[in-house]
Structures are given as structure tokens and as C-alpha cells.
Design an enzyme around this catalytic site. Structure first.
Site, PDB file in Angstrom:
ATOM      1  N   TYR A  45      23.505  11.700 -41.817  1.00 10.68           N
ATOM      2  CA  TYR A  45      24.167  12.786 -42.264  1.00 10.68           C
ATOM      3  C   TYR A  45      23.173  13.726 -42.813  1.00 10.68           C
ATOM      4  O   TYR A  45      23.215  14.996 -42.365  1.00 10.68           O
ATOM      5  CB  TYR A  45      25.492  12.463 -43.305  1.00 10.68           C
ATOM      6  CG  TYR A  45      26.691  12.258 -42.447  1.00 10.68           C
ATOM      7  CD1 TYR A  45      27.379  12.853 -42.083  1.00 10.68           C
ATOM      8  CD2 TYR A  45      26.655  10.768 -42.792  1.00 10.68           C
ATOM      9  CE1 TYR A  45      28.677  12.432 -41.370  1.00 10.68           C
ATOM     10  CE2 TYR A  45      27.890  10.057 -42.072  1.00 10.68           C
ATOM     11  CZ  TYR A  45      28.747  10.741 -41.473  1.00 10.68           C
ATOM     12  OH  TYR A  45      29.927  10.056 -40.888  1.00 10.68           O
TER      13      TYR A  45
ATOM     14  N   GLU B 260      28.145   0.778 -43.736  1.00  9.75           N
ATOM     15  CA  GLU B 260      27.575   1.286 -44.983  1.00  9.75           C
ATOM     16  C   GLU B 260      27.639   0.554 -46.209  1.00  9.75           C
ATOM     17  O   GLU B 260      28.215   1.044 -47.296  1.00  9.75           O
ATOM     18  CB  GLU B 260      28.038   2.849 -45.342  1.00  9.75           C
ATOM     19  CG  GLU B 260      27.876   3.891 -44.143  1.00  9.75           C
ATOM     20  CD  GLU B 260      28.186   5.221 -44.251  1.00  9.75           C
ATOM     21  OE1 GLU B 260      28.525   5.612 -45.697  1.00  9.75           O
ATOM     22  OE2 GLU B 260      27.897   6.028 -43.496  1.00  9.75           O
TER      23      GLU B 260
ATOM     24  N   ASN C 122      23.963   5.208 -39.454  1.00 17.18           N
ATOM     25  CA  ASN C 122      24.831   6.586 -39.948  1.00 17.18           C
ATOM     26  C   ASN C 122      23.949   7.570 -40.441  1.00 17.18           C
ATOM     27  O   ASN C 122      23.225   7.267 -41.299  1.00 17.18           O
ATOM     28  CB  ASN C 122      26.118   6.165 -40.804  1.00 17.18           C
ATOM     29  CG  ASN C 122      27.254   5.287 -40.234  1.00 17.18           C
ATOM     30  OD1 ASN C 122      27.025   5.010 -39.177  1.00 17.18           O
ATOM     31  ND2 ASN C 122      28.148   4.988 -40.960  1.00 17.18           N
TER      32      ASN C 122
ATOM     33  N   GLU D 103      27.594   6.942 -36.519  1.00 17.93           N
ATOM     34  CA  GLU D 103      28.249   7.899 -37.312  1.00 17.93           C
ATOM     35  C   GLU D 103      27.517   9.117 -37.305  1.00 17.93           C
ATOM     36  O   GLU D 103      26.354   9.010 -37.810  1.00 17.93           O
ATOM     37  CB  GLU D 103      28.832   7.772 -38.568  1.00 17.93           C
ATOM     38  CG  GLU D 103      29.970   6.844 -38.853  1.00 17.93           C
ATOM     39  CD  GLU D 103      30.749   6.634 -40.182  1.00 17.93           C
ATOM     40  OE1 GLU D 103      30.478   7.513 -41.228  1.00 17.93           O
ATOM     41  OE2 GLU D 103      31.173   5.891 -40.441  1.00 17.93           O
TER      42      GLU D 103
ATOM     43  N   HIS E 272      35.355  -1.289 -43.286  1.00 18.33           N
ATOM     44  CA  HIS E 272      34.916  -0.020 -43.550  1.00 18.33           C
ATOM     45  C   HIS E 272      35.765  -0.141 -45.332  1.00 18.33           C
ATOM     46  O   HIS E 272      36.712   0.987 -45.268  1.00 18.33           O
ATOM     47  CB  HIS E 272      35.514   0.807 -42.656  1.00 18.33           C
ATOM     48  CG  HIS E 272      34.725   2.227 -42.535  1.00 18.33           C
ATOM     49  ND1 HIS E 272      34.368   2.571 -41.655  1.00 18.33           N
ATOM     50  CD2 HIS E 272      34.578   3.171 -43.516  1.00 18.33           C
ATOM     51  CE1 HIS E 272      33.764   3.771 -41.873  1.00 18.33           C
ATOM     52  NE2 HIS E 272      33.934   3.946 -42.977  1.00 18.33           N
TER      53      HIS E 272
ATOM     54  N   ARG F 185      35.108   3.661 -31.983  1.00 18.02           N
ATOM     55  CA  ARG F 185      34.883   2.859 -32.840  1.00 18.02           C
ATOM     56  C   ARG F 185      35.820   3.201 -34.055  1.00 18.02           C
ATOM     57  O   ARG F 185      35.884   4.032 -34.692  1.00 18.02           O
ATOM     58  CB  ARG F 185      33.320   3.364 -33.722  1.00 18.02           C
ATOM     59  CG  ARG F 185      32.794   2.562 -34.863  1.00 18.02           C
ATOM     60  CD  ARG F 185      31.524   2.943 -35.396  1.00 18.02           C
ATOM     61  NE  ARG F 185      31.102   2.266 -36.666  1.00 18.02           N
ATOM     62  CZ  ARG F 185      31.213   2.890 -37.602  1.00 18.02           C
ATOM     63  NH1 ARG F 185      31.328   4.270 -37.873  1.00 18.02           N
ATOM     64  NH2 ARG F 185      30.952   2.161 -38.974  1.00 18.02           N
TER      65      ARG F 185
HETATM   66  C1  FCB Z   1      30.375   8.048 -44.045  1.00 24.95           C
HETATM   67  C2  FCB Z   1      31.775   7.034 -44.125  1.00 24.95           C
HETATM   68  C3  FCB Z   1      33.053   7.578 -43.415  1.00 24.95           C
HETATM   69  C4  FCB Z   1      32.804   8.977 -43.581  1.00 24.95           C
HETATM   70  C5  FCB Z   1      31.888   9.911 -43.498  1.00 24.95           C
HETATM   71  C6  FCB Z   1      31.798  11.417 -43.738  1.00 24.95           C
HETATM   72  O1  FCB Z   1      29.869   7.651 -45.486  1.00 24.95           O
HETATM   73  O2  FCB Z   1      31.185   5.698 -43.344  1.00 24.95           O
HETATM   74  O3  FCB Z   1      33.861   6.740 -43.418  1.00 24.95           O
HETATM   75  O4  FCB Z   1      33.716   9.205 -44.934  1.00 24.95           O
HETATM   76  O5  FCB Z   1      30.654   9.238 -44.506  1.00 24.95           O
END
Ligand code: FCB
Length: 477
Positions: A311, A181, A309, A382, A136, A92
């Protein structure tokens, strides 16, 4: 001696059984143009908002910029070879808008497009499926000068750009995501100003969010018309939002942040409407006068997939009179209308970004999208972690990152077991890169990058991931 004030050590692999993913599961890794390419002025590329922002004093740690980054623009064939060695099934990447359409309007820049044509051919030549993200975060600076995403016309410019990329690459690229995002583009770019273009106006942030989604819908229509076989989607960053206590006030704080973080995008894109409570929460910020008849129909143009995505999780609380513990910090201005909400630090293990590690949150997030919004195939576009890496004898042993991947892949597998149509997973990131406002101080890569020599060193997590891909699953721990 362990320090009792520190959270428990991370990087310890949880015990777990061997697991296998469904056949054809798409294993990949992700990057973004401005974070890796460098070559900021090569071949007719002009500045994006991230060039301007990073070159503005005080905006990024150490004044770091993406001018050189990982020099991927010049090292692309070697980087693709590395991907092939790791066994990636898909890669990607994002296209740099100001590289292929300098200034953000008018004719395509053949030299810029040529880079992505070569990249795609190189990937296909190695049996790696290209996964293209159109945006992006690198808006061409002249479009920002004309108003940026808060201006409606930017959505139309984005659709033109999407068409231009489809004309050049549509015959070879099957998977397309429009935006990466949009929450970050809108609320960090125009709300808190932590990201480019660094503006700080809540109403502009809300308008930006709307026009990003409008641009997404228009781009999907353009892509669909010219490439009916393409698989089209969007990537959103989602968080479970959990109240700190079971008080009604904390529940309401969680509802507000969930509306701004998640439902602001999921509802228009997948249901064709803004949530009523979000509109009410934002009443003091905007009257939504920027939303025109037909916009929500465009925004909710049918898709083929949704990229998620993931985290971490947000734990939030309502403000209370008097002192609140230090672990309750005030929401920054990326939450327009809800700046009073407190974000809560739980004291669980964190990554080098200070993001709390919460693998079960991935299961919750995927299940929620599937249960509440759509039957479409989902992809984790992600997921990953920053940790401090050290090179010892030419090796980087990043057990903490490896453990993060392991726990989140187990979570992804659990989501599939619970009926979520999850079809693929992209590790963030293939290699260390320019981490936006943090510059080069945060390393997310499975491959270590020595920024002086541009030497790449696959970390332990990269070798481990190659084995995961090879066996289409995880060994027992
Ligand atoms: C996300 C982004 C990516 C990277 C990660 C850690 O928010 O999409 O570009 O910075 O975080």
C-alpha cells in the site's frame, strides 16, 4: 483556487506507454470474509474477535460492525456474476473460521462449509480460479478467551482448522494462502490494540507473531500432506522503510522499523531464523523464551509462492532533542521496543487513509523479496486505495483510484522487467466493505456498495480494470 497547503491533486494519470504482461498473468480482486459476508449468526456461525471488538463501544468509527456488511453471504451468486462480467481470472477470498468451525475447535459445521463449497463451485463455473485465504483476522472468540495468538495452542488449533477446510475444498481449490498480514494480527491486535482483540502488550504482540507463523507452518504441512498438488503460500504486508535523512541515527531508526515490519516475518518463513538485530532491539520487551526447538524449521516449511500486500512506504527518523516538526509523529505502540522512532509525513499525495501514494515502493518491495529471500513466484495479493466516492447519475467516476491502480500496475510491470517472477495481481478490493476500525467510512472497492439498498455499482476503475484484463496490459496514456 488551489490550496497551497494541500498536496498536489491525485487522480491524474501519469503518461506511460502501452504495456503487456506475461501470458497467463493472474488478474484478480480480493476481499475478506468479515469485511463482506455479514450473516453474522447464520447457519451456526459464532462470534470472532472482530464481532466482539466491533460490538465494543469506541472500537470502530461510528460503532460500525460486520453484522450485515455487503450481505455477500446471501448475494454470493450475483457477486460472482459481477466478477465474471469484469473478466476476473481469479478471486481471492477468505474463509470465516467461526463459520466453518464454530468456537474454533471440534467438528466442522456443514452449513458453514456449504457456503464456501457453493462459492467455489460458482467461481469454477464462471472460469474464475478460487484463491483461498485461511485466516483474514477472524479468530473464533473462545480461542481468544483461551489466550489468543500469544498462546501456543492457537497455532495447533489453526492447523486443525486448515485440515478441515482442506478436507472440504481441497479437491477444487488450487491456490491457498494461510495467513493474511500476520503483522496486523500481531502488532495491531496485541500491540497497539487498534484491531481486534484490542490488547496492548508488546511481549504478547511478539509472541502472537511467532505463534501465527507457527500455525502457518503447521497448516502448510497439513495441507501439503493431504493435497500435494496445491499451491501453498502466505500473504505478508511489506513496506520499504526509508530513513528521513542520511544521518546514521535515521538509518538506525529505519533498520529497526524494517526489522519489525518486514524481516520479523520474512526471515523466519523464508530463512528459518529471526534476525539477530531484531532480537537485540526487542531485548527489553521479550527474551524470545516462547520460541521452542524445531519451531523455526516448522515455520520455514517450503512454500510454492509468496503473496505480497503493498500500500505505501514508511519514512522514519530517530528522535532528536527538542522540537521536531509536526510532520514527525511518534510511532504508536504497534512497534514494541521502537516507540521512540518518528514516522515522517512527506507531504506527497495521499489516499483517504492518509497513506502516501508511492508506486516505486512496489518495485522496491518486490525486488527486495526476490533478491534477498526467494526465487519463488510472487503475487501481489492486495494493492489499492481508498478515496471518497460520490454517485452522480448512477455512476461513480473514481479517477483517483484508477490512477492509483494504473501507476502501481506500471510498477508491477517494471518489477517483472527487472527479473521478478511476479505471476499475478489482486486489486483490493472487489467492492467497498467494512474497513476494520474505520467501519464503512473508507471505500476501497472497484465496485461501489450502497449499504442501505445493497445495490452494487461498478465504478470507472472497475470498467478500466476489466479492459486491462481483457488486453492483459495497459493502453498508452
Ligand atoms: C489490508 C487488509 C485488508 C484491507 C486493506 C485496506 O491491510 O489486509 O483487509 O483492510 O488493508
Amino acid at each position: 483556487m488551489s490550496d497551497p497547503t494541500r498536496p498536489p491533486a491525485v487522480g491524474v494519470l501519469d503518461q506511460g506507454p502501452a504495456i503487456t504482461f506475461p501470458p497467463g498473468f493472474l488478474w484478480g480482486a480480493a476481499t475478506a470474509a468479515y469485511q463482506i459476508e455479514g450473516a453474522a449468526t447464520a447457519g451456526g456461525r459464532t462470534p470472532s474477535i472482530w464481532d466482539t471488538f466491533s460490538h465494543t463501544e469506541g472500537r470502530t468509527v461510528g460503532g460500525h460492525t460486520g453484522d450485515v456488511a455487503c450481505d455477500h453471504f446471501h448475494r454470493m451468486p450475483d457477486d460472482v456474476r459481477l466478477m465474471a462480467e469484469l473478466g476476473l481470472k481469479s478471486y481471492r477470498f477468505s474463509v470465516s473460521w467461526p463459520r466453518v468451525q464454530p468456537g474454533g475447535s471440534g467438528a466442522a459445521n456443514a452449513e458453514g462449509l456449504d457456503f464456501y463449497q457453493r462459492l467455489v463451485d460458482e467461481l469454477l463455473g464462471h472460469g474464475i480460479e478460487p484463491w483461498l485465504t485461511l485466516y483474514h483476522w477472524d479468530l473464533p472468540q473462545p480461542l481468544e478467551d483461551a489466550g489468543g495468538w500469544p498462546a501456543r495452542d492457537t497455532a495447533a488449533r489453526f492447523a486443525d482448522y486448515a485440515q478441515l477446510v482442506a478436507d472440504a475444498l481441497g479437491d477444487r481449490v488450487r491456490y491457498w494462502t494461510t495467513l493474511n498480514e500476520p503483522w496486523c494480527s500481531a502488532f495491531l491486535g496485541y500491540g497497539s490494540g487498534a484491531h481486534a482483540p484490542g490488547r496492548t502488550d508488546g511481549a504478547d504482540a511478539v509472541r502472537a507473531g511467532h505463534h501465527l507463523m507457527l500455525g502457518h507452518g503447521l497448516a502448510v504441512q497439513a495441507l501439503r500432506a493431504s493435497r500435494p498438488d496445491a499451491q501453498l503460500g502466505i500473504t505478508v504486508n511489506l513496506y520499504p522503510v526509508t530513513p528521513a535523512t542520511d544521518s546514521p541515527a535515521d538509518a538506525d531508526a529505519a533498520r529497526r522499523i524494517d526489522a519489525l515490519a518486514n524481516r520479523f516475518f520474512l526471515d523466519p518463513v523464508l530463512r528459518g531464523s529471526y534476525p539477530a538485530d531484531l532480537r537485540a532491539d526487542l531485548a527489553s520487551v521479550t527474551d524470545f523464551g516462547h520460541v521452542r526447538d524445531g519451531d523455526l524449521e516448522t515455520i520455514s516449511t517450503p512454500l510454492d509462492l509468496v503473496g505480497v500486500n503493498y500500500y505505501s512506504r514508511h519514512v522514519v527518523a530517530a528522535p532528536v532533542e527538542g522540537e521536531q516538526p509536526e510532520a514527525y509523529w511518534r510511532a504508536p505502540t504497534c512497534w514494541p521496543g521502537s516507540e521512540d522512532v518518528r514516522f515522517v509525513t512527506r507531504g506527497v499525495p495521499v489516499t483517504d487513509m492518509d497513506w502516501e501514494i508511492d508506486a516505486p515502493g512496489l518495485v522496491e518491495t518486490l525486488q527486495r523479496v526476490h533478491r534477498d529471500y526467494t526465487d519463488l513466484p510472487l503475487y501481489v495479493t492486495e494493492n489499492g486505495s481508498a478515496f471518497v466516492d460520490t454517485v452522480v447519475d448512477g455512476q461513480v467516476d473514481d479517477t483517483d483510484r484508477l490512477a492509483y491502480f494504473d501507476s502501481h500496475l506500471r510498477a508491477a510491470h517494471a518489477a517483472i522487467g527487472a527479473g521478478v517472477p511476479l505471476r499475478g495481481y489482486f486489486a483490493w478490493s472487489l467492492m467497498d466493505n467494512f474497513e476494520w476500525a474505520w467501519g464503512y467510512t473508507k471505500r476501497f472497492g472497484m465496485v461501489y456498495v450502497d449499504y442501505d439498498s445493497q445495490v452494487r455499482i461498478p465504478k470507472s476503475s472497475a470498467r478500466w480494470y476489466a479492459e486491462v484484463i481483457r488486453r492483459n496490459g495497459l493502453a498508452a496514456q
